[in-house]
Design a protein around this motif. Structure first.
Motif, short mmCIF file in Angstrom:
data_model
loop_
_atom_site.label_atom_id
_atom_site.label_comp_id
_atom_site.label_asym_id
_atom_site.label_seq_id
_atom_site.Cartn_x
_atom_site.Cartn_y
_atom_site.Cartn_z
N ARG A 1 5.81 4.80 -0.21
CA ARG A 1 5.51 3.51 0.40
C ARG A 1 4.98 3.76 1.81
NH1 ARG A 1 11.28 0.82 -0.65
NH2 ARG A 1 11.79 2.95 0.01
N LYS A 2 4.06 2.92 2.22
CA LYS A 2 3.38 3.16 3.50
C LYS A 2 4.13 2.48 4.64
CE LYS A 2 -1.35 3.69 5.10
NZ LYS A 2 -2.76 3.46 4.75
N GLU B 1 -4.73 7.28 11.22
CA GLU B 1 -4.97 5.84 11.36
C GLU B 1 -4.19 5.25 12.53
OE1 GLU B 1 -3.93 4.22 7.59
OE2 GLU B 1 -5.64 5.13 6.55
N MET C 1 0.84 -1.20 0.00
CA MET C 1 0.00 0.00 0.00
C MET C 1 0.88 1.25 0.00
SD MET C 1 -3.03 -1.05 2.69
CE MET C 1 -3.94 0.46 2.30
N SER C 2 0.27 2.36 -0.42
CA SER C 2 1.04 3.59 -0.54
C SER C 2 0.31 4.76 0.12
CB SER C 2 1.30 3.92 -2.02
OG SER C 2 0.07 4.11 -2.70
N THR C 3 1.06 5.82 0.34
CA THR C 3 0.53 7.07 0.89
C THR C 3 0.67 8.15 -0.17
OG1 THR C 3 1.10 6.46 3.15
CG2 THR C 3 0.77 8.80 2.70
N GLU C 4 -0.42 8.80 -0.49
CA GLU C 4 -0.42 9.79 -1.57
C GLU C 4 -0.70 11.19 -1.03
OE1 GLU C 4 -3.29 11.14 -5.25
OE2 GLU C 4 -3.28 9.04 -4.66
N GLU D 1 3.84 10.10 -4.18
CA GLU D 1 3.38 8.85 -3.60
C GLU D 1 4.53 8.17 -2.87
OE1 GLU D 1 1.40 4.75 -5.29
OE2 GLU D 1 0.85 6.68 -6.23
N TYR E 1 -2.38 8.81 7.35
CA TYR E 1 -1.49 7.80 7.94
C TYR E 1 -1.40 7.99 9.46
CZ TYR E 1 2.84 5.32 9.04
OH TYR E 1 3.79 4.49 9.61
#
Length: 335
Positions: free
Chosen positions: A76-77, A116, A1-4, A74, A113
């Motif tokens: 990486r998470k 969460e 999953m990624s963070t945008e 973007e 992020y």
């Protein structure tokens, strides 16, 4: 999953000297620690590699006096990459600010992020507060524990289906009122006022009529902690919780605050939970129902009966106000 993250960046063409994607991306790459690779559509910062896209609306709107850039990055998470992304975005904001530009966040995955990460902590501490109140009153009162919920806090119905806990119908801030909101367990009536006038009521008897929080009544002697200590921290958590609930920007600093405050509150709540089984509480006073005859009906009538002059000393009269009575009771209780 990624963070945008998606920013729309606006510059005034009259003063902006780096018009166009190539020149603006080159400007970003001049910042210390930032390397922009346009061929691979990557930005490298602090050993983290981010994919990015930068487009300009300048060619489409030639007659406008502004130039609009659409920047998407973007990551990486994982914690290290997200933290580096957070720092990279700060550098980009500084660059834009120095060029008198403005940034509008369209999507902030960094906030998401950290939010969460924070939500389970807040969820846990909220349910820990429910656990403390439910367990204490249920141990002390049995099936009548629901009646201990102060009228000032309120519950829609005290006839509940089996297995239902009404505290789960309360929101985050209302949960704290169960322990920290001041309320009397008895309402002042004419008999109490008469006893005050006669001097036949003791400070111990007065305590039931003084607004006090459940924390001060039952836990303050068992746990070395004043109610204001917990109440103030709960309000701070409430503010942070609302940032998450309403999709406000949520930073790493906010997450650190959630962790720190939650640990402080959890320590005190756990200490209180440990004392429940051994607590020497003679009785848990139930709040007086709202429809009980109280002082207001006795003293705040529009008209008062005529009283003979010689009996006026024994009549409390309609001139006594709630504020004066409260102050008087407080003085007696502190004596």
């Amino acid at each position: 999953m990624s963070t945008e993250v998606n920013y729309l960046i606006l510059f005034d063409k009259k003063i902006f000297q780096f018009s166009g994607v190539e020149r603006f991306s080159a400007l970003i790459g001049l910042a210390e620690g930032i390397k922009v690779d346009n061929e691979k559509s990557e930005i490298i910062f602090n050993s983290s590699i981010f994919s990015y896209s930068l487009t300009s609306e300048g060619d489409r709107f030639k007659n406008h006096e502004t130039e609009l850039f659409d920047l998407q990055i973007e990551s990486r998470k994982n914690e290290q990459d997200v933290e580096n992304l957070f720092q990279l975005l700060r550098e980009i904001r500084i660059i834009v600010s120095n060029q008198k530009g403005t940034i509008t966040p369209v999507f902030d995955g960094v906030s998401a992020y950290y939010a969460e990460k924070a939500y389970p902590i807040i969820h846990h501490i909220e349910n820990l507060m429910r656990k403390l109140y439910t367990k204490f009153t249920l141990v002390q009162l049995g099936p009548k524990w629901v009646d201990s919920i102060p009228n000032e806090v309120g519950v829609s119905s005290k006839v509940l289906p089996n297995g239902h806990n009404p505290l789960y119908d309360f929101d985050f801030i209302t949960i704290s009122e169960l322990l920290f909101k001041d309320y009397p367990t008895k309402q002042i009536d004419s008999v109490v006022l008469t006893n005050i006038k006669k001097g036949t009521i003791s400070p111990e008897d007065i305590e039931a009529y003084m607004p006090t929080s459940n924390w001060e009544r039952y836990f303050s002697e068992m746990v070395d902690c004043e109610s204001k200590y917990l109440e103030n921290r709960w309000k701070k958590l409430y503010s942070l919780r609302n940032k998450i609930a309403h999709n406000k920007l949520f930073s790493k600093s906010d997450l650190s605050d959630v962790k720190k405050i939650s640990e402080e509150v959890k320590l005190k709540l756990n200490q209180a939970l440990e004392t429940i089984s051994s607590a020497n509480v003679e009785t848990v006073s139930l709040p007086t129902p709202k429809d009980t005859e109280v002082l207001e009906g006795e003293l705040c009538q529009d008209s008062t009966p005529t009283v003979e002059a010689e009996d006026s000393d024994n009549n409390l009269g309609g001139l006594v106000t709630l504020a004066l009575v409260g102050a008087f009771l407080g003085a007696i209780a502190r004596a």
